[in-house]
Scaffold this motif. Structure first.
Motif, PDB file in Angstrom:
ATOM      1  N   ALA A 155       0.845  -1.194   0.000  1.00 25.58           N
ATOM      2  CA  ALA A 155       0.000   0.000   0.000  1.00 25.58           C
ATOM      3  C   ALA A 155       0.879   1.242   0.000  1.00 25.58           C
ATOM      4  O   ALA A 155       2.052   1.184   0.386  1.00 25.58           O
ATOM      5  CB  ALA A 155      -0.912   0.012   1.219  1.00 25.58           C
ATOM      6  N   ASP A 156       0.289   2.357  -0.407  1.00 22.96           N
ATOM      7  CA  ASP A 156       1.004   3.630  -0.364  1.00 22.96           C
ATOM      8  C   ASP A 156       1.194   4.104   1.078  1.00 22.96           C
ATOM      9  O   ASP A 156       2.238   4.638   1.425  1.00 22.96           O
ATOM     10  CB  ASP A 156       0.249   4.710  -1.152  1.00 22.96           C
ATOM     11  N   LEU A 215      -4.684   0.014   5.716  1.00 24.15           N
ATOM     12  CA  LEU A 215      -3.867   0.322   4.547  1.00 24.15           C
ATOM     13  C   LEU A 215      -4.655   1.214   3.592  1.00 24.15           C
ATOM     14  O   LEU A 215      -5.856   1.013   3.408  1.00 24.15           O
ATOM     15  CB  LEU A 215      -3.435  -0.962   3.851  1.00 24.15           C
ATOM     16  N   TYR A 216      -3.953   2.176   2.956  1.00 25.58           N
ATOM     17  CA  TYR A 216      -4.597   3.148   2.072  1.00 25.58           C
ATOM     18  C   TYR A 216      -3.766   3.359   0.808  1.00 25.58           C
ATOM     19  O   TYR A 216      -2.549   3.358   0.856  1.00 25.58           O
ATOM     20  CB  TYR A 216      -4.729   4.509   2.774  1.00 25.58           C
ATOM     21  N   GLY A 217      -4.444   3.556  -0.305  1.00 26.74           N
ATOM     22  CA  GLY A 217      -3.778   3.909  -1.555  1.00 26.74           C
ATOM     23  C   GLY A 217      -3.146   2.736  -2.274  1.00 26.74           C
ATOM     24  O   GLY A 217      -2.155   2.209  -1.809  1.00 26.74           O
ATOM     25  N   ARG A 218      -3.730   2.317  -3.382  1.00 24.83           N
ATOM     26  CA  ARG A 218      -3.229   1.205  -4.217  1.00 24.83           C
ATOM     27  C   ARG A 218      -2.880  -0.020  -3.371  1.00 24.83           C
ATOM     28  O   ARG A 218      -1.770  -0.541  -3.412  1.00 24.83           O
ATOM     29  CB  ARG A 218      -2.040   1.649  -5.052  1.00 24.83           C
ATOM     30  N   VAL A 219      -3.842  -0.481  -2.628  1.00 26.76           N
ATOM     31  CA  VAL A 219      -3.653  -1.629  -1.735  1.00 26.76           C
ATOM     32  C   VAL A 219      -3.800  -2.925  -2.522  1.00 26.76           C
ATOM     33  O   VAL A 219      -4.708  -3.062  -3.335  1.00 26.76           O
ATOM     34  CB  VAL A 219      -4.688  -1.609  -0.588  1.00 26.76           C
ATOM     35  N   GLU A 220      -2.892  -3.863  -2.290  1.00 22.91           N
ATOM     36  CA  GLU A 220      -2.970  -5.195  -2.900  1.00 22.91           C
ATOM     37  C   GLU A 220      -2.766  -6.245  -1.820  1.00 22.91           C
ATOM     38  O   GLU A 220      -1.915  -6.106  -0.953  1.00 22.91           O
ATOM     39  CB  GLU A 220      -1.909  -5.361  -3.984  1.00 22.91           C
ATOM     40  N   LEU A 221      -3.565  -7.294  -1.899  1.00 22.11           N
ATOM     41  CA  LEU A 221      -3.453  -8.449  -1.016  1.00 22.11           C
ATOM     42  C   LEU A 221      -3.373  -9.677  -1.907  1.00 22.11           C
ATOM     43  O   LEU A 221      -4.211  -9.864  -2.781  1.00 22.11           O
ATOM     44  CB  LEU A 221      -4.678  -8.551  -0.095  1.00 22.11           C
ATOM     45  N   GLU A 222      -2.350 -10.504  -1.693  1.00 25.79           N
ATOM     46  CA  GLU A 222      -2.208 -11.720  -2.486  1.00 25.79           C
ATOM     47  C   GLU A 222      -1.510 -12.792  -1.658  1.00 25.79           C
ATOM     48  O   GLU A 222      -0.705 -12.485  -0.787  1.00 25.79           O
ATOM     49  CB  GLU A 222      -1.450 -11.451  -3.776  1.00 25.79           C
ATOM     50  N   LEU A 264      -1.275 -19.462  -8.515  1.00 25.52           N
ATOM     51  CA  LEU A 264      -2.374 -18.837  -9.239  1.00 25.52           C
ATOM     52  C   LEU A 264      -2.257 -17.319  -9.189  1.00 25.52           C
ATOM     53  O   LEU A 264      -1.693 -16.757  -8.261  1.00 25.52           O
ATOM     54  CB  LEU A 264      -3.716 -19.252  -8.634  1.00 25.52           C
ATOM     55  N   ASP A 265      -2.822 -16.693 -10.191  1.00 26.25           N
ATOM     56  CA  ASP A 265      -2.841 -15.235 -10.207  1.00 26.25           C
ATOM     57  C   ASP A 265      -4.057 -14.774  -9.406  1.00 26.25           C
ATOM     58  O   ASP A 265      -5.077 -14.402  -9.963  1.00 26.25           O
ATOM     59  CB  ASP A 265      -2.899 -14.737 -11.659  1.00 26.25           C
ATOM     60  N   ALA A 266      -3.966 -14.853  -8.100  1.00 28.41           N
ATOM     61  CA  ALA A 266      -5.059 -14.444  -7.218  1.00 28.41           C
ATOM     62  C   ALA A 266      -4.641 -13.154  -6.537  1.00 28.41           C
ATOM     63  O   ALA A 266      -3.563 -13.078  -5.939  1.00 28.41           O
ATOM     64  CB  ALA A 266      -5.329 -15.519  -6.179  1.00 28.41           C
ATOM     65  N   ARG A 267      -5.494 -12.142  -6.617  1.00 25.91           N
ATOM     66  CA  ARG A 267      -5.129 -10.857  -6.061  1.00 25.91           C
ATOM     67  C   ARG A 267      -6.364 -10.035  -5.756  1.00 25.91           C
ATOM     68  O   ARG A 267      -7.363 -10.139  -6.447  1.00 25.91           O
ATOM     69  CB  ARG A 267      -4.239 -10.153  -7.065  1.00 25.91           C
ATOM     70  N   LEU A 268      -6.257  -9.230  -4.754  1.00 25.68           N
ATOM     71  CA  LEU A 268      -7.328  -8.329  -4.364  1.00 25.68           C
ATOM     72  C   LEU A 268      -6.748  -6.918  -4.386  1.00 25.68           C
ATOM     73  O   LEU A 268      -5.679  -6.687  -3.826  1.00 25.68           O
ATOM     74  CB  LEU A 268      -7.744  -8.718  -2.948  1.00 25.68           C
ATOM     75  N   GLN A 269      -7.418  -5.993  -5.073  1.00 26.22           N
ATOM     76  CA  GLN A 269      -6.925  -4.622  -5.183  1.00 26.22           C
ATOM     77  C   GLN A 269      -8.022  -3.644  -4.770  1.00 26.22           C
ATOM     78  O   GLN A 269      -9.179  -3.817  -5.156  1.00 26.22           O
ATOM     79  CB  GLN A 269      -6.508  -4.306  -6.618  1.00 26.22           C
ATOM     80  N   THR A 270      -7.640  -2.633  -4.002  1.00 21.10           N
ATOM     81  CA  THR A 270      -8.587  -1.627  -3.540  1.00 21.10           C
ATOM     82  C   THR A 270      -7.827  -0.374  -3.123  1.00 21.10           C
ATOM     83  O   THR A 270      -6.594  -0.347  -3.153  1.00 21.10           O
ATOM     84  CB  THR A 270      -9.437  -2.170  -2.365  1.00 21.10           C
ATOM     85  N   GLU A 271      -8.547   0.641  -2.709  1.00 20.88           N
ATOM     86  CA  GLU A 271      -7.921   1.856  -2.211  1.00 20.88           C
ATOM     87  C   GLU A 271      -7.803   1.867  -0.692  1.00 20.88           C
ATOM     88  O   GLU A 271      -6.975   2.574  -0.144  1.00 20.88           O
ATOM     89  CB  GLU A 271      -8.685   3.102  -2.681  1.00 20.88           C
ATOM     90  N   GLU A 272      -8.641   1.089   0.002  1.00 22.84           N
ATOM     91  CA  GLU A 272      -8.590   1.017   1.462  1.00 22.84           C
ATOM     92  C   GLU A 272      -8.888  -0.408   1.913  1.00 22.84           C
ATOM     93  O   GLU A 272      -9.790  -1.041   1.402  1.00 22.84           O
ATOM     94  CB  GLU A 272      -9.617   1.952   2.095  1.00 22.84           C
TER      95      GLU A 272
END
Length: 183
Positions: free
Chosen positions: A96-97, A110-117, A123-131
């Motif tokens: 995150a940013d 977490l804030y700003g271009r958050v990724e959880l993987e 596998l290409d498993a990913r979660l993307q959000t801003e918060e």
């Protein structure tokens, strides 16, 4: 008569000087009863490691800058790269940013271009959000206010809210739309 004028002048001078001294003493600021606030400390390119009860690594947070408020032990971070170890079988990467962890709370915000993987899966498993928030005691990740993009291989979905139980590996969605790509 001369001595009377000298005495009177000296008395008036002493009164003026005494009055001036009294006024200056009143104008000086008085110290407050409360202790002054402690300064915030920061560290650049820092890594914080938290261990589980058995001594194994539970959480590792690396950040370009971490500020610590000594009064509350709150952490404010920038350019966050965290690894959450759920045990020997599963670990999660979070980026995150910015990040914030209040005092002794188990919740990392977490804030700003958050990724959880996941770290272990191919596998290409990913979660993307801003918060996003992660509760390390309940072992849950959940969205706060922003839409979430979820990717699993060629499948994609956008939802308004979610809660992810990391133990059960179950994802609870709220108001979602998605597309299912045929292999």
């Amino acid at each position: 008569m001369n001595w009377r004028w000298v005495s009177l002048t000296a008395l008036l001078g002493a009164l003026v000087i005494g009055y001036g001294t009294f006024k200056e003493r009143e104008a000086t600021p008085r110290p407050s009863a409360s202790a002054p606030s402690l300064p915030t400390y920061y560290v650049r390119n820092a890594i914080i490691k938290e261990t589980a009860a058995d001594g194994s690594l539970a959480t590792q947070i690396a950040a370009a800058r971490i500020e610590v408020s000594p009064e509350t032990d709150d952490l404010t971070m920038s350019q966050v790269h965290a690894t959450y170890h759920q045990g020997a079988e599963q670990s999660w990467r979070l980026t995150a940013d910015e990040g914030y962890k209040p005092g002794t709370s188990p919740v990392l915000h977490l804030y700003g271009r958050v990724e959880l993987e996941p770290l272990q899966d191919d596998l290409d498993a990913r979660l993307q959000t801003e918060e996003l928030a992660v509760d390390t005691e309940k072992e849950e990740a959940f969205s706060t206010r922003s839409p979430v993009d979820i990717r699993f291989g060629q499948h994609a979905m956008q939802v308004q809210g979610f809660r992810f139980d990391m133990n059960e590996q179950r994802l609870y969605l709220q108001a979602g739309e998605g597309r299912y790509a045929q292999p």
